[in-house]
Design an enzyme around this catalytic site. Structure first.
Site, PDB file in Angstrom:
ATOM      1  N   TYR A   1       0.839  -1.202   0.000  1.00  0.00           N
ATOM      2  CA  TYR A   1       0.000   0.000   0.000  1.00  0.00           C
ATOM      3  C   TYR A   1       0.877   1.256   0.000  1.00  0.00           C
ATOM      4  O   TYR A   1       0.566   2.248   0.651  1.00  0.00           O
ATOM      5  CB  TYR A   1      -0.911   0.038   1.228  1.00  0.00           C
ATOM      6  CG  TYR A   1      -1.896  -1.106   1.379  1.00  0.00           C
ATOM      7  CD1 TYR A   1      -2.073  -2.064   0.385  1.00  0.00           C
ATOM      8  CD2 TYR A   1      -2.679  -1.219   2.509  1.00  0.00           C
ATOM      9  CE1 TYR A   1      -2.978  -3.105   0.527  1.00  0.00           C
ATOM     10  CE2 TYR A   1      -3.598  -2.254   2.668  1.00  0.00           C
ATOM     11  CZ  TYR A   1      -3.723  -3.200   1.669  1.00  0.00           C
ATOM     12  OH  TYR A   1      -4.632  -4.235   1.828  1.00  0.00           O
TER      13      TYR A   1
ATOM     14  N   LYS B   1       6.402 -14.184   2.255  1.00  0.00           N
ATOM     15  CA  LYS B   1       6.106 -14.886   0.998  1.00  0.00           C
ATOM     16  C   LYS B   1       7.367 -14.831   0.154  1.00  0.00           C
ATOM     17  O   LYS B   1       7.335 -14.543  -1.050  1.00  0.00           O
ATOM     18  CB  LYS B   1       4.906 -14.232   0.294  1.00  0.00           C
ATOM     19  CG  LYS B   1       4.281 -15.085  -0.790  1.00  0.00           C
ATOM     20  CD  LYS B   1       3.609 -16.344  -0.272  1.00  0.00           C
ATOM     21  CE  LYS B   1       3.407 -17.340  -1.402  1.00  0.00           C
ATOM     22  NZ  LYS B   1       2.807 -18.614  -0.938  1.00  0.00           N
TER      23      LYS B   1
ATOM     24  N   ASP C   1       0.289 -17.965   3.471  1.00  0.00           N
ATOM     25  CA  ASP C   1      -0.822 -18.879   3.195  1.00  0.00           C
ATOM     26  C   ASP C   1      -0.889 -19.975   4.258  1.00  0.00           C
ATOM     27  O   ASP C   1      -1.964 -20.327   4.760  1.00  0.00           O
ATOM     28  CB  ASP C   1      -0.725 -19.470   1.772  1.00  0.00           C
ATOM     29  CG  ASP C   1       0.704 -19.825   1.371  1.00  0.00           C
ATOM     30  OD1 ASP C   1       1.655 -19.392   2.050  1.00  0.00           O
ATOM     31  OD2 ASP C   1       0.879 -20.559   0.379  1.00  0.00           O
TER      32      ASP C   1
ATOM     33  N   ASP D   1      -3.425  -6.747   6.665  1.00  0.00           N
ATOM     34  CA  ASP D   1      -4.818  -6.378   6.396  1.00  0.00           C
ATOM     35  C   ASP D   1      -5.671  -7.644   6.274  1.00  0.00           C
ATOM     36  O   ASP D   1      -6.730  -7.784   6.896  1.00  0.00           O
ATOM     37  CB  ASP D   1      -4.853  -5.559   5.094  1.00  0.00           C
ATOM     38  CG  ASP D   1      -6.166  -4.830   4.877  1.00  0.00           C
ATOM     39  OD1 ASP D   1      -7.065  -4.966   5.719  1.00  0.00           O
ATOM     40  OD2 ASP D   1      -6.287  -4.133   3.850  1.00  0.00           O
TER      41      ASP D   1
ATOM     42  N   ASP E   1      -8.397  -9.541   9.164  1.00  0.00           N
ATOM     43  CA  ASP E   1      -9.821  -9.797   8.892  1.00  0.00           C
ATOM     44  C   ASP E   1     -10.148 -11.256   9.206  1.00  0.00           C
ATOM     45  O   ASP E   1     -11.206 -11.570   9.756  1.00  0.00           O
ATOM     46  CB  ASP E   1     -10.173  -9.492   7.422  1.00  0.00           C
ATOM     47  CG  ASP E   1     -10.644  -8.050   7.240  1.00  0.00           C
ATOM     48  OD1 ASP E   1     -10.218  -7.189   8.032  1.00  0.00           O
ATOM     49  OD2 ASP E   1     -11.446  -7.789   6.315  1.00  0.00           O
TER      50      ASP E   1
HETATM   51  N1  GGG Z   1     -12.514   1.633  10.395  1.00  0.00           N
HETATM   52  C1  GGG Z   1     -11.932   2.339   9.369  1.00  0.00           C
HETATM   53  C2  GGG Z   1     -12.347   1.819   8.024  1.00  0.00           C
HETATM   54  O1  GGG Z   1     -13.378   2.224   7.523  1.00  0.00           O
HETATM   55  N2  GGG Z   1     -11.578   0.907   7.479  1.00  0.00           N
HETATM   56  C3  GGG Z   1     -11.923   0.319   6.234  1.00  0.00           C
HETATM   57  C4  GGG Z   1     -10.781  -0.044   5.369  1.00  0.00           C
HETATM   58  O2  GGG Z   1     -11.002  -0.250   4.187  1.00  0.00           O
HETATM   59  N3  GGG Z   1      -9.578  -0.177   5.879  1.00  0.00           N
HETATM   60  C5  GGG Z   1      -8.468  -0.542   5.110  1.00  0.00           C
HETATM   61  C6  GGG Z   1      -7.234  -0.688   5.923  1.00  0.00           C
HETATM   62  O3  GGG Z   1      -7.291  -0.901   7.124  1.00  0.00           O
HETATM   63  O4  GGG Z   1      -6.151  -0.613   5.339  1.00  0.00           O
END
Ligand code: GGG
Length: 352
Positions: free
Chosen positions: A133, A183, A216, A240, A244
């Site tokens: 990013y 990786k 992975d 990221d 999740d």
């Molecule tokens: N809570 C903040 C938010 O809306 N995050 C959404 C998002 O797309 N975050 C991407 C990231 O954490 O890089």
């Protein structure tokens, strides 16, 4: 003006709904705060052509911390909203570490059947200013059949090193185990540098066991053997994605919290729930405020308000175990009812 100077950035979608509850809970601790409300986000974009003003960084630097709700609205392309606000703040303030604690809370239903809270207690450290990013890249031949989009991953020794060192420091204070997500078999430049820096820093922390694990394989291990994972250090993209997954393991995006920080720099930290703006449930009053409340807890901890931070964590645990729950956690409570329950638990804990 007295107390901690905190900038509130409710942002888009369910952001304002969850930030209101987090503020309520912070106020229940009795910690003195001077709040500044900043109305930046997609509505601001439609009014001004920007997600935040040109002097935004100067303005947020006048604060001790920032509490953000969510960014993203269907009316604004996602890459414009994210880069116009959240990523601009992370890079602009050089908030190089994104910390995400992951714990199973008693009473929160999740996919890890048979596991107890003692089995899942992880801490993720995500590189937050570069990697995949970095924002470097471009497009040529736009709209034509041979159009090209280039996205460059940038790994600098300095940025990897400061994050690694911080990850080792935290691992040394916890269970003495650090997993570095890599990786470097397929990506043969950036992650090879990443691995080399990890090994170099490891030499200064003989008490910490470093494992290099392909990302992975790590994803599979987090599901199959979460108790074997303590501190994880990962690049921007891998962090990221892994967080999740970790959020899903702990019961869903609604409970996941994060802190964007630059330890030792004096820059204000940016605290935000991991979830996004959830446009599908805006205004229904059913968003889970726990991720934002937990983020506010991380904020108070950073600000040195240890007792208040402990009380909020206990109050979250108490509410999950026996209090109202929003729909994502199998309940039917509203956002406000959950916020009220956590705030009431904090007040009870304060009274002793
Ligand atoms: N809570 C903040 C938010 O809306 N995050 C959404 C998002 O797309 N975050 C991407 C990231 O954490 O890089």
């Amino acid at each position: 003006m007295t107390g901690h100077r905190i900038a509130l950035l409710p942002g888009d979608g369910i952001g304002p709904e969850v930030v209101a509850e987090a503020r309520k809970v912070v106020e229940a601790t009795g910690v003195e705060v001077a709040w500044t409300h900043l109305d930046w986000g997609s509505a601001y974009f439609h009014a001004t052509g920007r997600m935040m003003p040109t002097d935004a960084l100067d303005r947020v630097r006048e604060h001790d911390a920032l509490l953000l709700g969510a960014v993203g609205d269907p009316s604004v392309p996602d890459h414009l909203s994210l880069w116009g606000l959240l990523l601009a703040l992370r890079q602009g303030l050089d908030l190089w570490a994104n910390e995400r604690p992951v714990r199973l809370l008693e009473g929160v239903p999740g996919p890890l059947a048979g596991r107890s809270p003692a089995d899942v207690d992880m801490l993720f450290l995500r590189e937050n200013t570069e990697g995949e990013y970095s924002g470097v890249g471009g497009r040529v031949h736009e709209g034509q059949g041979h159009e090209v989009g280039i996205e460059v991953s940038v790994f600098t020794r300095a940025a990897v090193k400061r994050l690694m060192r911080y990850a080792f420091e935290l691992a040394a204070k916890r269970r003495g185990s650090l997993v570095s997500a890599t990786k470097s078999n397929a990506s043969r430049f950036g992650y090879v540098l990443w691995d080399e820096v990890a090994e170099e820093v490891a030499a200064d922390f003989p008490q910490v066991r470093l494992e290099r694990v392909l990302v992975d394989a790590l994803a599979a291990r987090m599901v199959r053997d979460p108790a074997s994972v303590d501190v994880v250090v990962a690049s921007n993209l891998f962090g990221d994605i892994l967080t999740d997954l970790a959020a899903a393991l702990q019961g869903g995006m609604g409970v996941a919290a994060s802190a964007n920080v630059a330890p030792g720099s004096g820059a204000p930290g940016l605290f935000e729930p991991v979830h996004g703006s959830a446009p599908d449930i805006v205004g229904l009053g059913i968003a889970n405020p726990l991720g934002c409340i937990w983020s506010a807890q991380l904020m108070l901890e950073r600000l040195g308000e240890t007792r208040a931070a402990e009380q909020i964590l206990l109050a979250i645990e108490e509410t999950c175990a026996g209090g109202p729950r929003t729909r994502d956690l199998g309940g039917d409570a509203t956002t406000t009812e959950v916020g009220d329950a956590v705030a009431a638990a904090v007040e009870r804990l304060r009274r002793g």
